[in-house]
Design an enzyme around this catalytic site. Structure first.
Site, PDB file in Angstrom:
ATOM      1  N   HIS A  53       8.426  -1.789   2.100  1.00 48.86           N
ATOM      2  CA  HIS A  53       7.080  -1.950   2.419  1.00 48.86           C
ATOM      3  C   HIS A  53       6.094  -1.214   2.803  1.00 48.86           C
ATOM      4  CE1 HIS A  53       6.335  -7.062   1.955  1.00 48.86           C
ATOM      5  NE2 HIS A  53       6.714  -6.185   0.645  1.00 48.86           N
ATOM      6  N   GLU A  55       4.592  -0.614   5.596  1.00 48.31           N
ATOM      7  CA  GLU A  55       5.073  -0.305   6.674  1.00 48.31           C
ATOM      8  C   GLU A  55       6.338  -0.545   7.752  1.00 48.31           C
ATOM      9  OE1 GLU A  55       2.319  -4.407   6.497  1.00 48.31           O
ATOM     10  OE2 GLU A  55       2.964  -2.829   5.260  1.00 48.31           O
ATOM     11  N   GLY A 296      -8.560  -2.114 -30.041  1.00 48.42           N
ATOM     12  CA  GLY A 296      -9.927  -1.834 -30.737  1.00 48.42           C
ATOM     13  C   GLY A 296     -11.344  -2.472 -30.712  1.00 48.42           C
TER      14      GLY A 296
END
Length: 365
Positions: A53, A55, A296
């Site tokens: 992560h 941190e 599409g």
């Protein structure tokens, strides 16, 4: 620390986090900046694949200097034990003095618990700095947690009169190289690129990110009820190199594609077609948080009718084809204007000879 400084350092944390869009799913793309004495001593963004992560990366960079520092993080630090210890606990162990959080995490395993842990440990917490920007950046992660679906961007590209091909099917290239380069960048910032069977059959696309020096590739998703598509198309031939997922009805003819490495994801059907709501649920269950739909016309109309389009990206070229050309969107059955999907204009930019408009789903009733 002044509020101006808080905004400046949080803007940097958000910028770092955005680098992970399309690369860190199913985790959120978080950024983190650690500041002490007005100087940045650590910075991090969620690593590819979601670990480690942000941190943890920033704390490792700051080392012991993180003690009594201020931490800016674009999402509430996690509070649960997973593959790694909770980031909230890591911040407590590092003895930081203050944590500035852009926005909260709706994941039930966190949902205020990260902030509560920090405050219980005597760490000052400031919340809501650049919250709107953070909520936009984390919209896909939030939708997957709260609504069991990813954030959906629908890309449309056509002429001034909304046509994507001539009456004879000629479509390459309506928009210019700058617009096509922008599309590749947008693909790179999404977890998955999605098309319908008609686009695969007509264009034989590769749907990869090219020309940007980026090695990461999004998952390529094909939505087709019966999967009556030749297995010698580019998507099938390259399925072992770049993932291809097939969303189809039970019993569809998928084995030739599976033999080449594609993944089968049976979905429910509705009104004779694959149910777009179930497609999104299945993709979310597989960890996808952001989908870039490139058509599409049938696929686009289906998603709009289902209320699943969160953002519209419309490229317009300075040419006209006329009513005999193929329209951007298939029939939607809209008989009253007040029932038509509504979007708010977010941005308009010029890309070479073309115009790009970005519209977000309207919040107005």
């Amino acid at each position: 620390m002044t509020s101006g400084s808080d905004a400046r350092f949080m803007a940097l944390a958000l910028s770092l986090g955005r680098r992970g869009l399309g690369r860190v799913w199913p985790n959120p793309a978080v950024g983190c900046v650690i500041v002490k004495g007005g100087q940045i001593i650590g910075r991090g963004a969620t690593a590819d694949g979601g670990r480690p992560h942000a941190e943890a990366i920033a704390l490792a960079q700051a080392g012991g200097a993180a003690e009594q520092a201020t931490v800016y993080v674009s999402l509430e630090p996690c509070a649960h034990h997973g593959e790694t210890p909770p980031c909230a606990e890591a911040l407590i162990v590092a003895k930081v003095a203050r944590v500035v959080v852009a926005t909260g995490d709706p994941d039930p395993r966190v949902a205020g618990r990260g902030i509560a842990k920090l405050m219980a440990a005597g760490i000052s917490v400031t919340q809501g700095v650049l919250k709107d920007q953070a909520d936009t950046d984390h919209a896909g992660f939030f939708l997957r947690i709260t609504q069991d679906r990813p954030f959906v961007t629908l890309k449309l590209a056509g002429t001034l009169d909304g046509r994507i091909a001539t009456a004879k099917g000629e479509s390459r290239w309506i928009t210019g190289p700058d617009a096509r380069r922008a599309v590749h960048m947008m693909r790179a910032r999404h977890d998955a690129v999605m098309v319908g069977a008609g686009t695969v059959r007509a264009d034989d696309p590769s749907l990869t990110v090219r020309g940007l020096g980026i090695s990461h590739q999004p998952v390529r998703v094909v939505v087709s009820r019966a999967m009556r598509l030749p297995a010698d198309l580019q998507l099938a031939r390259t399925a072992q190199v770049v993932p291809v997922w097939l969303c189809h009805e039970a019993g569809a003819q998928v084995q030739p594609w599976i033999d080449q490495g594609a993944v089968s994801l049976p979905c429910a059907t509705a009104s004779g077609a694959v149910d777009p709501h179930d497609v999104m649920r299945v993709l979310a269950d597989k960890g996808i948080t952001r989908v870039f739909c490139e058509g599409g016309g049938m696929m686009g109309a289906s998603l709009l009718n289902a209320g699943l389009v969160d953002r519209l990206v419309v490229f317009s070229a300075g040419t006209a084809i006329g009513a005999e050309g193929t329209p951007m969107l298939a029939a939607m059955g809209v008989s009253k204007l007040d029932t038509a999907p509504r979007f708010d204009l977010v941005d308009v930019s010029r890309l070479g000879a073309d115009i790009c408009q970005i519209w977000d789903k309207s919040s107005a009733p």
